[in-house]
Write a protein that holds these residues in place. Structure first.
Motif: not given
Length: 236
Positions: A140-148, A161-170
């Motif tokens: 894919t072109d982008a992956v966004l993972s929230f609190y995995g 994972i070669a595409c842009p990846l944003l990982l969000v956590f609290g």
């Protein structure tokens, strides 16, 4: 905005892929992966917002083998029941189902060739694992993972994972401790395609405004704006 349900066929059956098509009739596709509450009010609200921004959004029913169409309330009782249902979820099968749903999304006449993955909570883990499992021609072109919650245990998969990846956590998440989030930050430090954002004062599922016990109205707006900017930069 058009909405419809597509059927995704896999080896042992088929499941629903809930679809939202923007007014323009086409756009980048986003695979939106559910929380333990199912494809319920929060996920549907996110899908509608993304479709309003021009994305073709598909949300698969990943609990179809356990209880098709599962949707629970975002209160204490619904959360407890969702945890019980989620405990029966087969993660490898779920990742494979998500891959099949993504493949169908890419083939839709409304798809413009670009694709992203967004997942929350359980879906945040599935999104990350799916991104690491995709072959080069299906990435894919982008992956966004929230609190995995699975991410800190498998940071080694990040190199796949070669595409842009944003990982969000609290940063104050009782389910994903801050020291485990730090493992993710260290793994991402040398990877230019990976961003990690930690909302230090927020807990788990802090974006979910349907769940008052989790929602953080102070932290959520800025983080969601960051997420939309990330998707816009890489998918639009």
């Amino acid at each position: 905005m058009e909405t419809r349900v597509e059927k995704v066929a896999v080896a042992d059956g088929s499941f629903d892929l809930h679809l939202w098509v923007p007014e323009g009739g086409h756009g980048p596709v986003v695979l939106l992966i559910q929380e333990i509450y199912g494809v319920g009010p929060y996920i549907r609200g996110v899908a509608e917002e993304l479709a309003g921004l021009g994305y073709v959004v598909g949300a698969p029913d990943l609990f179809w083998r356990i209880q098709p169409g599962w949707v629970s309330a975002h209160d204490e009782a619904g959360t407890a029941e969702s945890i019980r249902v989620g405990a029966r979820f087969d993660v490898p099968r779920g990742v494979a189902d998500a891959a099949a749903a993504l493949s169908l999304l890419r083939e839709l006449p409304e798809a413009d060739g670009r694709a992203g993955i967004v997942g929350f909570c359980l879906g945040g883990s599935v999104a990350y694992l799916l991104a690491a499992s995709l072959e080069a021609d299906a990435r894919t072109d982008a992956v966004l993972s929230f609190y995995g919650s699975a991410v800190p245990d498998v940071t080694g998969l990040m190199e796949r994972i070669a595409c842009p990846l944003l990982l969000v956590f609290g940063g104050s998440d009782p389910y994903i401790s801050r020291d485990r989030v730090a493992l993710v930050e260290r793994a991402a430090a040398e990877r230019p395609n990976v961003e990690v954002h930690v909302a230090e004062r927020a807990g788990h599922a802090f974006l979910n405004h349907e769940a008052p016990q989790f929602h953080d109205p102070q932290e959520a707006p800025a983080v969601w704006a960051l997420a939309l900017d990330f998707l816009g930069r890489h998918l639009r």
